[in-house]
Write a protein that holds these residues in place. Structure first.
Motif, PDB file in Angstrom:
ATOM      1  N   LEU A   1      -1.072   5.934  -4.846  1.00 27.53           N
ATOM      2  CA  LEU A   1      -0.184   4.820  -4.491  1.00 27.53           C
ATOM      3  C   LEU A   1       1.280   5.228  -4.635  1.00 27.53           C
ATOM      4  O   LEU A   1       2.112   4.891  -3.781  1.00 27.53           O
ATOM      5  CB  LEU A   1      -0.475   3.596  -5.366  1.00 27.53           C
ATOM      6  N   GLU A   2       1.596   5.959  -5.695  1.00 24.16           N
ATOM      7  CA  GLU A   2       2.976   6.415  -5.899  1.00 24.16           C
ATOM      8  C   GLU A   2       3.399   7.375  -4.779  1.00 24.16           C
ATOM      9  O   GLU A   2       4.530   7.309  -4.291  1.00 24.16           O
ATOM     10  CB  GLU A   2       3.131   7.082  -7.272  1.00 24.16           C
ATOM     11  N   LEU A   3       2.497   8.248  -4.353  1.00 24.99           N
ATOM     12  CA  LEU A   3       2.812   9.174  -3.260  1.00 24.99           C
ATOM     13  C   LEU A   3       3.010   8.430  -1.938  1.00 24.99           C
ATOM     14  O   LEU A   3       3.907   8.759  -1.162  1.00 24.99           O
ATOM     15  CB  LEU A   3       1.706  10.228  -3.115  1.00 24.99           C
ATOM     16  N   VAL A   4       2.194   7.428  -1.687  1.00 29.92           N
ATOM     17  CA  VAL A   4       2.354   6.623  -0.471  1.00 29.92           C
ATOM     18  C   VAL A   4       3.718   5.934  -0.490  1.00 29.92           C
ATOM     19  O   VAL A   4       4.425   5.907   0.530  1.00 29.92           O
ATOM     20  CB  VAL A   4       1.198   5.599  -0.331  1.00 29.92           C
ATOM     21  N   ALA A   5       4.114   5.422  -1.633  1.00 28.72           N
ATOM     22  CA  ALA A   5       5.426   4.772  -1.743  1.00 28.72           C
ATOM     23  C   ALA A   5       6.534   5.758  -1.399  1.00 28.72           C
ATOM     24  O   ALA A   5       7.452   5.443  -0.633  1.00 28.72           O
ATOM     25  CB  ALA A   5       5.622   4.203  -3.148  1.00 28.72           C
ATOM     26  N   ARG A   6       6.463   6.964  -1.930  1.00 22.34           N
ATOM     27  CA  ARG A   6       7.479   7.983  -1.640  1.00 22.34           C
ATOM     28  C   ARG A   6       7.481   8.360  -0.160  1.00 22.34           C
ATOM     29  O   ARG A   6       8.539   8.608   0.410  1.00 22.34           O
ATOM     30  CB  ARG A   6       7.257   9.210  -2.498  1.00 22.34           C
ATOM     31  N   GLN A   7       6.308   8.403   0.452  1.00 25.70           N
ATOM     32  CA  GLN A   7       6.234   8.714   1.884  1.00 25.70           C
ATOM     33  C   GLN A   7       6.971   7.675   2.716  1.00 25.70           C
ATOM     34  O   GLN A   7       7.476   7.972   3.780  1.00 25.70           O
ATOM     35  CB  GLN A   7       4.772   8.776   2.352  1.00 25.70           C
ATOM     36  N   HIS A   8       7.033   6.451   2.205  1.00 32.88           N
ATOM     37  CA  HIS A   8       7.703   5.368   2.932  1.00 32.88           C
ATOM     38  C   HIS A   8       9.147   5.175   2.467  1.00 32.88           C
ATOM     39  O   HIS A   8       9.791   4.183   2.814  1.00 32.88           O
ATOM     40  CB  HIS A   8       6.892   4.077   2.808  1.00 32.88           C
ATOM     41  N   GLY A   9       9.646   6.125   1.675  1.00 35.54           N
ATOM     42  CA  GLY A   9      11.054   6.140   1.326  1.00 35.54           C
ATOM     43  C   GLY A   9      11.481   5.229   0.201  1.00 35.54           C
ATOM     44  O   GLY A   9      12.671   4.921   0.074  1.00 35.54           O
TER      45      GLY A   9
ATOM     46  N   ARG B   1      11.068   4.255  -4.190  1.00 32.13           N
ATOM     47  CA  ARG B   1      10.912   5.028  -5.419  1.00 32.13           C
ATOM     48  C   ARG B   1       9.550   4.925  -6.073  1.00 32.13           C
ATOM     49  O   ARG B   1       9.120   5.837  -6.773  1.00 32.13           O
ATOM     50  CB  ARG B   1      12.004   4.663  -6.406  1.00 32.13           C
ATOM     51  N   ASP B   2       8.850   3.776  -5.900  1.00 37.53           N
ATOM     52  CA  ASP B   2       7.562   3.641  -6.572  1.00 37.53           C
ATOM     53  C   ASP B   2       6.688   2.583  -5.885  1.00 37.53           C
ATOM     54  O   ASP B   2       7.138   1.874  -4.989  1.00 37.53           O
ATOM     55  CB  ASP B   2       7.736   3.314  -8.059  1.00 37.53           C
ATOM     56  N   TRP B   3       5.439   2.510  -6.353  1.00 35.28           N
ATOM     57  CA  TRP B   3       4.475   1.586  -5.760  1.00 35.28           C
ATOM     58  C   TRP B   3       4.919   0.133  -5.900  1.00 35.28           C
ATOM     59  O   TRP B   3       4.762  -0.664  -4.978  1.00 35.28           O
ATOM     60  CB  TRP B   3       3.087   1.781  -6.367  1.00 35.28           C
ATOM     61  N   ASN B   4       5.460  -0.248  -7.043  1.00 37.12           N
ATOM     62  CA  ASN B   4       5.872  -1.643  -7.241  1.00 37.12           C
ATOM     63  C   ASN B   4       6.914  -2.061  -6.209  1.00 37.12           C
ATOM     64  O   ASN B   4       6.871  -3.178  -5.693  1.00 37.12           O
ATOM     65  CB  ASN B   4       6.407  -1.851  -8.663  1.00 37.12           C
ATOM     66  N   THR B   5       7.839  -1.177  -5.900  1.00 39.13           N
ATOM     67  CA  THR B   5       8.867  -1.473  -4.898  1.00 39.13           C
ATOM     68  C   THR B   5       8.233  -1.626  -3.518  1.00 39.13           C
ATOM     69  O   THR B   5       8.544  -2.576  -2.791  1.00 39.13           O
ATOM     70  CB  THR B   5       9.932  -0.366  -4.881  1.00 39.13           C
ATOM     71  N   LEU B   6       7.346  -0.708  -3.157  1.00 37.48           N
ATOM     72  CA  LEU B   6       6.687  -0.787  -1.847  1.00 37.48           C
ATOM     73  C   LEU B   6       5.849  -2.053  -1.730  1.00 37.48           C
ATOM     74  O   LEU B   6       5.877  -2.734  -0.693  1.00 37.48           O
ATOM     75  CB  LEU B   6       5.814   0.447  -1.609  1.00 37.48           C
TER      76      LEU B   6
END
Length: 146
Positions: A37-45, A47-52
């Motif tokens: 989940l953290e990597l997916v968040a970074r892929q979408h620009g 900083r972390d899953w909670n933000t995404l």
């Protein structure tokens, strides 16, 4: 509306994380679901899953559009698609001035015996993509499909 980009939900991002985990597992790399989940968040620009996840819950707004974006919606009762050619935030009012170049000109006259076609329109919209100005039946002059 058809042809509009799908706005991903948190469920979509979680499915992407599951696919990432499975793909990495196939190549011998183990990853926890939370790390995926953290990597997916970074892929979408972000900083972390909670933000995404919060961005996905908020949904799209005019602020998410960029010049050159394909947009669609209704203008004076007619469906349209077009390109966003200008976008300007108006102070801190939460409103935007947007210029849209229609793919196909829109007839802005409701009479059978007369037509007037517009290829481009500049409007002021709120964050949801709606004008505050309304037609006689109470609908916004322009409503973007976000």
């Amino acid at each position: 509306m058809t042809g509009m980009p799908h706005t991903p939900t948190a469920t979509d991002y979680k499915a992407q994380a599951r696919r990432l985990r499975a793909g990495l597992a196939d190549t011998g790399h183990d990853l926890t679901h939370s790390a995926a989940l953290e990597l997916v968040a970074r892929q979408h620009g972000v900083r972390d899953w909670n933000t995404l996840s919060a961005l996905a819950a908020r949904g799209r707004s005019v602020a998410d559009l960029t010049i050159g974006s394909t947009v669609a919606g209704r203008y004076l009762g007619h469906d349209f698609t077009g390109e966003l050619v200008a976008l300007h935030a108006l102070s801190k009012s939460g409103r935007y001035r947007a210029s849209i170049q229609f793919d196909t000109p829109v007839d802005v006259v409701a009479f059978d015996s007369f037509s007037a076609f517009r290829r481009r329109v500049t409007v002021t919209v709120d964050a949801t993509g709606a004008t505050t100005e309304k037609t006689s039946d109470g609908r916004p002059h322009l409503q973007l499909a976000l």
